[in-house]
Motif scaffolding. Sequence first.
Motif, PDB file in Angstrom:
ATOM      1  N   PHE A 128     -30.436  36.510  83.611  1.00  0.00           N
ATOM      2  CA  PHE A 128     -30.101  36.963  84.958  1.00  0.00           C
ATOM      3  C   PHE A 128     -31.360  36.981  85.818  1.00  0.00           C
ATOM      4  N   GLU A 129     -31.200  36.639  87.080  1.00  0.00           N
ATOM      5  CA  GLU A 129     -32.295  36.752  88.046  1.00  0.00           C
ATOM      6  C   GLU A 129     -31.731  37.252  89.367  1.00  0.00           C
ATOM      7  N   LEU A 130     -32.298  38.347  89.859  1.00  0.00           N
ATOM      8  CA  LEU A 130     -31.879  38.946  91.126  1.00  0.00           C
ATOM      9  C   LEU A 130     -33.061  38.895  92.088  1.00  0.00           C
ATOM     10  N   ASP A 131     -32.885  38.216  93.197  1.00  0.00           N
ATOM     11  CA  ASP A 131     -33.947  38.062  94.202  1.00  0.00           C
ATOM     12  C   ASP A 131     -33.639  38.998  95.372  1.00  0.00           C
ATOM     13  N   VAL A 132     -34.435  40.068  95.509  1.00  0.00           N
ATOM     14  CA  VAL A 132     -34.223  41.060  96.567  1.00  0.00           C
ATOM     15  C   VAL A 132     -35.190  40.780  97.711  1.00  0.00           C
ATOM     16  N   GLN A 133     -34.652  40.518  98.877  1.00  0.00           N
ATOM     17  CA  GLN A 133     -35.453  40.288 100.076  1.00  0.00           C
ATOM     18  C   GLN A 133     -34.959  41.224 101.172  1.00  0.00           C
ATOM     19  N   HIS A 134     -35.888  41.946 101.784  1.00  0.00           N
ATOM     20  CA  HIS A 134     -35.515  42.959 102.767  1.00  0.00           C
ATOM     21  C   HIS A 134     -35.857  42.518 104.190  1.00  0.00           C
ATOM     22  N   ALA A 135     -35.038  42.992 105.122  1.00  0.00           N
ATOM     23  CA  ALA A 135     -35.423  42.915 106.533  1.00  0.00           C
ATOM     24  C   ALA A 135     -36.507  43.962 106.771  1.00  0.00           C
ATOM     25  N   PHE A 136     -37.574  43.574 107.479  1.00  0.00           N
ATOM     26  CA  PHE A 136     -38.662  44.524 107.730  1.00  0.00           C
ATOM     27  C   PHE A 136     -39.383  44.112 109.002  1.00  0.00           C
ATOM     28  N   ASN A 191     -24.402  46.258  87.205  1.00  0.00           N
ATOM     29  CA  ASN A 191     -24.428  47.655  87.632  1.00  0.00           C
ATOM     30  C   ASN A 191     -25.865  48.008  88.008  1.00  0.00           C
ATOM     31  N   ILE A 192     -26.188  47.910  89.306  1.00  0.00           N
ATOM     32  CA  ILE A 192     -27.554  48.124  89.777  1.00  0.00           C
ATOM     33  C   ILE A 192     -27.553  49.164  90.896  1.00  0.00           C
ATOM     34  N   PRO A 193     -28.711  49.760  91.194  1.00  0.00           N
ATOM     35  CA  PRO A 193     -28.791  50.654  92.360  1.00  0.00           C
ATOM     36  C   PRO A 193     -28.511  49.870  93.637  1.00  0.00           C
ATOM     37  N   PRO A 194     -28.207  50.560  94.735  1.00  0.00           N
ATOM     38  CA  PRO A 194     -28.044  49.843  96.013  1.00  0.00           C
ATOM     39  C   PRO A 194     -29.288  49.010  96.307  1.00  0.00           C
ATOM     40  N   PRO A 195     -29.130  47.755  96.695  1.00  0.00           N
ATOM     41  CA  PRO A 195     -30.303  46.889  96.912  1.00  0.00           C
ATOM     42  C   PRO A 195     -31.316  47.460  97.890  1.00  0.00           C
ATOM     43  N   TYR A 196     -30.870  48.255  98.891  1.00  0.00           N
ATOM     44  CA  TYR A 196     -31.826  48.790  99.856  1.00  0.00           C
ATOM     45  C   TYR A 196     -32.729  49.861  99.244  1.00  0.00           C
ATOM     46  N   ARG A 197     -32.439  50.289  98.016  1.00  0.00           N
ATOM     47  CA  ARG A 197     -33.332  51.217  97.323  1.00  0.00           C
ATOM     48  C   ARG A 197     -34.295  50.496  96.381  1.00  0.00           C
ATOM     49  N   LEU A 198     -34.165  49.195  96.271  1.00  0.00           N
ATOM     50  CA  LEU A 198     -35.019  48.413  95.383  1.00  0.00           C
ATOM     51  C   LEU A 198     -36.192  47.826  96.158  1.00  0.00           C
ATOM     52  N   LYS A 199     -37.326  47.713  95.487  1.00  0.00           N
ATOM     53  CA  LYS A 199     -38.459  47.014  96.075  1.00  0.00           C
ATOM     54  C   LYS A 199     -38.138  45.527  96.161  1.00  0.00           C
ATOM     55  N   ALA A 200     -38.712  44.878  97.163  1.00  0.00           N
ATOM     56  CA  ALA A 200     -38.528  43.435  97.277  1.00  0.00           C
ATOM     57  C   ALA A 200     -39.168  42.737  96.084  1.00  0.00           C
ATOM     58  N   GLY A 201     -38.545  41.652  95.648  1.00  0.00           N
ATOM     59  CA  GLY A 201     -39.088  40.893  94.524  1.00  0.00           C
ATOM     60  C   GLY A 201     -37.982  40.335  93.658  1.00  0.00           C
ATOM     61  N   GLY A 242     -35.295  48.406 103.050  1.00  0.00           N
ATOM     62  CA  GLY A 242     -35.919  48.703 101.764  1.00  0.00           C
ATOM     63  C   GLY A 242     -37.102  49.638 101.935  1.00  0.00           C
ATOM     64  N   PRO A 243     -37.764  49.982 100.832  1.00  0.00           N
ATOM     65  CA  PRO A 243     -38.899  50.907 100.896  1.00  0.00           C
ATOM     66  C   PRO A 243     -40.136  50.251 101.498  1.00  0.00           C
TER      67      PRO A 243
END
Length: 216
Positions: free
Chosen positions: A59-67, A15-25, A111-112
């Motif tokens: 757990f490990e979640l890797d967030v990578q954004h298009a930018f 249960n996490i926020p939408p990934p596009y609201r998370l900082k990359a990392g 993302g931000p």
Amino acid sequence: MQADVEELSVGFNLNIPPPYRLKAGKYRGFTTFRIGPGGDFDFGNDVSNLSGDSLTVNFELDVQHAFMFEFPPGSDRAVLEPRNGWQAWLAGGKAPQRIYRDLPFRVWSTGPFKVYKLCQHDMGAHCAISSDEGEQVAVEVAMSLPAGIQHRGQAVERLQLPTGRFAALQFEAAMPTLNRPGQLHFEVGRNDVQAMLKHPGSNYAGQVTVVFDAEL
């Protein structure tokens, strides 16, 4: 009755926020389950040969954004002019109220990110352009972004950009934005235009660097 359990599977729903609201990392965490009577996994009182009384899941979640910001060729040079050019004034018409240039671009962002400007010639909160004689006038630098990107929950429409990394504005993704239009706005206001017109034939120039920073 005796039963042998050889394999057990566990599914997880994060249960996490939408990934596009998370900082990359990379985001890491863990949870520990108790095994045995009265625990999270209770197989009964007569269960034996358990390997331990707890299970830790990492757990490990890797967030990578298009930018990406894409500017058309020639966008490294912004010629500031009145609306419809200088011909009306040269023909004896009224002095222009402002001179400006809008530079279009396309943006991909999920993302931000932060934006700020750097100036060759600083003039307070503004950048400046300078004449060959050393006369300077302020240039307002602003930005407009598509509806999917916001600043403090508001739409970004001709928002003035601050100078320097520590004053950078942060923008958030209200939704993923892919190949949408935006603009950079450069403008010299009325009073400064009047000052420039007192020096006919002068050439005013200066460099403004706009930094788009996803490394928050």
